[in-house]
Motif scaffolding. Structure first.
Motif, short mmCIF file in Angstrom:
data_model
loop_
_atom_site.label_atom_id
_atom_site.label_comp_id
_atom_site.label_asym_id
_atom_site.label_seq_id
_atom_site.Cartn_x
_atom_site.Cartn_y
_atom_site.Cartn_z
N PRO A 151 -25.49 -23.91 26.39
CA PRO A 151 -25.37 -24.11 27.84
C PRO A 151 -23.98 -24.63 28.20
CG PRO A 151 -27.37 -25.13 26.98
CD PRO A 151 -26.55 -24.74 25.80
N LEU A 152 -23.57 -24.36 29.40
CA LEU A 152 -22.25 -24.78 29.86
C LEU A 152 -22.01 -26.26 29.66
CD1 LEU A 152 -19.65 -23.95 31.47
CD2 LEU A 152 -20.90 -24.55 33.55
N ASP A 153 -23.01 -27.09 29.93
CA ASP A 153 -22.79 -28.55 29.84
C ASP A 153 -22.75 -29.06 28.41
OD1 ASP A 153 -25.45 -28.21 29.29
OD2 ASP A 153 -26.19 -29.71 30.71
N LEU A 154 -22.97 -28.19 27.43
CA LEU A 154 -22.84 -28.57 26.03
C LEU A 154 -21.63 -27.91 25.37
CD1 LEU A 154 -26.56 -28.50 24.78
CD2 LEU A 154 -25.22 -30.46 25.59
N GLY A 155 -20.75 -27.37 26.17
CA GLY A 155 -19.62 -26.63 25.64
C GLY A 155 -18.39 -27.44 25.31
N LEU A 156 -18.38 -28.74 25.65
CA LEU A 156 -17.19 -29.55 25.43
C LEU A 156 -16.82 -29.58 23.95
CD1 LEU A 156 -15.06 -31.42 26.71
CD2 LEU A 156 -16.61 -33.33 26.22
N LEU A 195 -10.21 -23.68 22.61
CA LEU A 195 -10.95 -24.94 22.53
C LEU A 195 -11.33 -25.35 23.94
CD1 LEU A 195 -11.95 -27.39 20.86
CD2 LEU A 195 -9.70 -28.43 21.28
N LEU A 196 -12.61 -25.59 24.17
CA LEU A 196 -13.10 -25.85 25.51
C LEU A 196 -13.02 -27.34 25.83
CD1 LEU A 196 -16.23 -23.51 25.43
CD2 LEU A 196 -14.09 -23.12 26.67
N GLY A 197 -12.08 -27.68 26.71
CA GLY A 197 -11.98 -29.02 27.25
C GLY A 197 -12.53 -29.05 28.66
N PRO A 198 -12.41 -30.18 29.35
CA PRO A 198 -12.94 -30.28 30.72
C PRO A 198 -12.39 -29.22 31.67
CG PRO A 198 -12.43 -32.45 29.87
CD PRO A 198 -11.90 -31.48 28.86
N ARG A 199 -11.09 -28.92 31.59
CA ARG A 199 -10.51 -27.93 32.50
C ARG A 199 -11.04 -26.53 32.20
NH1 ARG A 199 -4.98 -27.77 31.25
NH2 ARG A 199 -5.44 -28.93 29.36
N GLN A 200 -11.17 -26.21 30.92
CA GLN A 200 -11.66 -24.88 30.55
C GLN A 200 -13.13 -24.70 30.94
OE1 GLN A 200 -9.87 -26.88 28.37
NE2 GLN A 200 -7.96 -25.74 28.74
N LEU A 201 -13.92 -25.76 30.80
CA LEU A 201 -15.32 -25.68 31.23
C LEU A 201 -15.42 -25.52 32.74
CD1 LEU A 201 -16.98 -28.40 28.96
CD2 LEU A 201 -17.20 -25.92 28.77
N GLY A 202 -14.54 -26.21 33.46
CA GLY A 202 -14.53 -26.04 34.91
C GLY A 202 -14.21 -24.61 35.31
N LEU A 203 -13.25 -24.00 34.62
CA LEU A 203 -12.90 -22.61 34.92
C LEU A 203 -14.06 -21.69 34.58
CD1 LEU A 203 -10.92 -20.43 35.77
CD2 LEU A 203 -9.95 -20.48 33.45
N ALA A 204 -14.71 -21.93 33.44
CA ALA A 204 -15.87 -21.10 33.06
C ALA A 204 -16.95 -21.16 34.13
CB ALA A 204 -16.42 -21.55 31.71
N ALA A 207 -16.46 -21.86 37.33
CA ALA A 207 -15.96 -21.18 38.53
C ALA A 207 -16.04 -19.67 38.38
CB ALA A 207 -14.52 -21.61 38.80
N MET A 208 -15.93 -19.18 37.14
CA MET A 208 -16.01 -17.73 36.90
C MET A 208 -17.45 -17.23 36.85
SD MET A 208 -12.93 -16.76 34.27
CE MET A 208 -13.64 -17.60 32.86
N GLY A 209 -18.42 -18.17 36.89
CA GLY A 209 -19.82 -17.76 36.99
C GLY A 209 -20.60 -17.76 35.69
N HIS A 210 -20.15 -18.52 34.68
CA HIS A 210 -20.82 -18.53 33.38
C HIS A 210 -21.68 -19.78 33.21
CE1 HIS A 210 -18.70 -15.04 31.68
NE2 HIS A 210 -17.69 -15.44 32.44
N ALA A 211 -22.98 -19.58 33.00
CA ALA A 211 -23.89 -20.70 32.78
C ALA A 211 -24.11 -20.98 31.30
CB ALA A 211 -25.24 -20.41 33.45
N ILE A 212 -23.92 -19.97 30.45
CA ILE A 212 -24.01 -20.15 29.00
C ILE A 212 -22.75 -19.56 28.38
CG2 ILE A 212 -26.51 -20.21 28.86
CD1 ILE A 212 -26.45 -17.28 28.06
N LEU A 213 -22.39 -20.09 27.21
CA LEU A 213 -21.10 -19.75 26.62
C LEU A 213 -21.26 -19.28 25.18
CD1 LEU A 213 -19.14 -22.93 27.78
CD2 LEU A 213 -19.20 -20.70 28.91
N PRO A 214 -20.53 -18.24 24.77
CA PRO A 214 -20.53 -17.83 23.36
C PRO A 214 -19.52 -18.66 22.58
CG PRO A 214 -19.19 -16.30 24.64
CD PRO A 214 -19.71 -17.34 25.61
N VAL A 215 -19.96 -19.45 21.63
CA VAL A 215 -19.08 -20.32 20.87
C VAL A 215 -19.30 -20.12 19.37
CG1 VAL A 215 -19.00 -22.06 22.69
CG2 VAL A 215 -20.72 -22.25 20.88
N ARG A 216 -18.31 -20.52 18.58
CA ARG A 216 -18.49 -20.52 17.14
C ARG A 216 -19.38 -21.70 16.75
NH1 ARG A 216 -17.33 -15.61 15.50
NH2 ARG A 216 -15.35 -14.90 16.40
N ARG A 217 -20.29 -21.44 15.82
CA ARG A 217 -21.06 -22.58 15.31
C ARG A 217 -20.10 -23.53 14.59
NH1 ARG A 217 -21.70 -22.67 9.92
NH2 ARG A 217 -21.53 -20.73 8.73
N ARG A 218 -20.46 -24.77 14.52
CA ARG A 218 -19.61 -25.74 13.85
C ARG A 218 -19.69 -25.52 12.33
NH1 ARG A 218 -17.97 -29.61 17.47
NH2 ARG A 218 -19.28 -29.98 19.29
#
Length: 402
Positions: free
Chosen positions: A24-29, A148-157, A159-170
């Motif tokens: 989810p977007l709010d877990l993307g930091l 790397l998704l920081g606060p600014r990048q998450l804000g842009l995501a 604004a672009m309309g993304h509620a979930i994000l494709p990320v690399r697993r840790r």
């Protein structure tokens, strides 16, 4: 002995990027994008007002002439979709302009009387108007894979309309400290024992770099104990050991790994601190054996483990190197590339580059010196003595996440 650049390249070339997952977007930091993010909408979706005032046709504005107020547009509420002739619309910041409006008059320059208004100056086309798509348009590739998704990048995501994000697993990276003399903080210390600071440092670095550390504890200089610890690590993407990477009689890490099928790539680096460093592969698990001295382990982690983690995450593996000016003379160097601990002490007025002062003591056991350092000065092999004011290459520790 292997050169630092070649060793880093060999490590990186033998690793592959880990798989992705959706969060989810709010877990993307602090996660790393596994794919490009494309804007799903245009921002702003239409021409909007940059100020509070009145939406007008610029050609109809004559200073002092009264015009009718057709209605009011607020952000999210568009009461006036098109302007009648010789009319304006009250408008607020962020609200959509009526279709045929082409300018906004500031409310400070307006004289309102009920449902009519006049202005003290003429209008310019497009003044105080943010055109459609000023920020971005639908289909724009706003965030690239490896970001790397920081606060600014998450804000842009968002604004672009993304509620979930494709990320690399840790990446899961096991940490194993070794040695009969190594104890955890808080344990009873006998004469000759040392505290395990490397595991703490490495775990913190791995978290900062985006990996998931798996602490295997401290293994004694005992084959069975080492075998048990190594077996646990085989389920991870990488095993990082500290200590036991040299060829001493009681350094049993290499032999334990070899018994389990280690494919050794190299084990000596032409660098200081950190000559005894090992890299290889154990099945699907890469193995990086760091020196036991705290400074050596941390410097090697900065140069090699950081690159490995970034490769696993699909990021650029280059070191954050930059230029600086030596505030003190530097001695000649031998056949090993040297990484001198140094501090920023000002700005060189002639070049505008940072001034760096090398620490007087460079012993690889002195972690207090490293903890106070801002950078590592890279001294090439066989470098000649360098006077004060020499331009040097440094690794910025803060930029490296160290």
């Amino acid at each position: 002995m292997l050169a630092v650049t070649e060793a880093r390249q060999r490590i990186v070339s033998r690793l592959t990027t880990v798989s992705g997952e959706w969060v989810p977007l709010d877990l993307g930091l602090d996660r790393v994008l596994a794919g490009d993010l494309v804007a799903r909408r245009t921002q702003p979706p239409g021409a909007v007002s940059a100020m509070d005032g009145y939406a007008v046709r610029a050609a109809e504005i004559v200073p002092g002439q009264w015009l009718n107020i057709a209605g009011e547009n607020r952000a999210g509420h568009q009461a006036v979709e098109a302007l009648p002739s010789n009319a304006v619309a009250r408008i607020f910041t962020g609200a959509l302009l009526p279709e045929d409006a082409d300018a906004v008059m500031l409310q400070e320059n307006a004289d309102r009387d009920g449902d009519r208004v006049r202005f003290s100056e003429a209008a310019r086309t497009a003044q105080f108007v943010r055109p459609r798509g000023l920020d971005f348009t639908e289909g724009w590739k706003g965030l690239l894979a490896g970001t790397l998704l920081g606060p600014r990048q998450l804000g842009l995501a968002a604004a672009m309309g993304h509620a979930i994000l494709p990320v690399r697993r840790r990446p899961r990276i096991a940490i194993l400290a070794t040695g009969d003399e190594v104890k955890r903080p808080g344990e009873f210390l006998r004469q000759g024992d040392v505290l395990s600071s490397n595991a703490t440092t490495l775990a913190a670095l791995l978290r900062r770099w985006g990996a998931e550390p798996v602490d295997l504890g401290v293994a004694a200089d005992d084959e069975q104990d080492l075998d048990r610890a190594v077996a646990q690590a085989e389920r991870c993407d990488m095993l990082v050991t500290s200590g036991g990477a040299s060829v001493g009689e009681h350094d049993l890490v290499s032999s334990s790994l070899t018994r389990r099928g280690l494919e050794l790539d190299f084990w000596k680096i032409a660098m200081r601190p950190g000559k005894p460093m090992m890299f290889g592969r154990l099945g699907d698990c890469s193995v990086l054996g760091l020196p036991g001295n705290p400074v050596s382990a941390t410097v090697c982690a900065t140069l090699f483990l950081r690159a490995a983690v970034r490769r696993l995450l699909g990021q650029d593996t280059a070191l954050p190197e930059t230029k600086a000016i030596a505030a003190t003379p530097l001695p000649a160097n031998d056949q090993r590339e040297d990484y001198l601990r140094a501090r920023f002490v000002g700005i060189d007025p002639a070049t505008g580059l940072p001034l760096v002062q090398v620490a007087e003591r460079q012993d690889s056991s002195m972690f207090a010196v490293l903890s106070q350092a801002d950078c590592l000065i890279i001294r090439p092999a066989f470098a000649e003595p360098a006077p004060q004011g020499t331009s040097v290459t440094i690794v910025n520790l803060r930029a490296a996440g160290v």
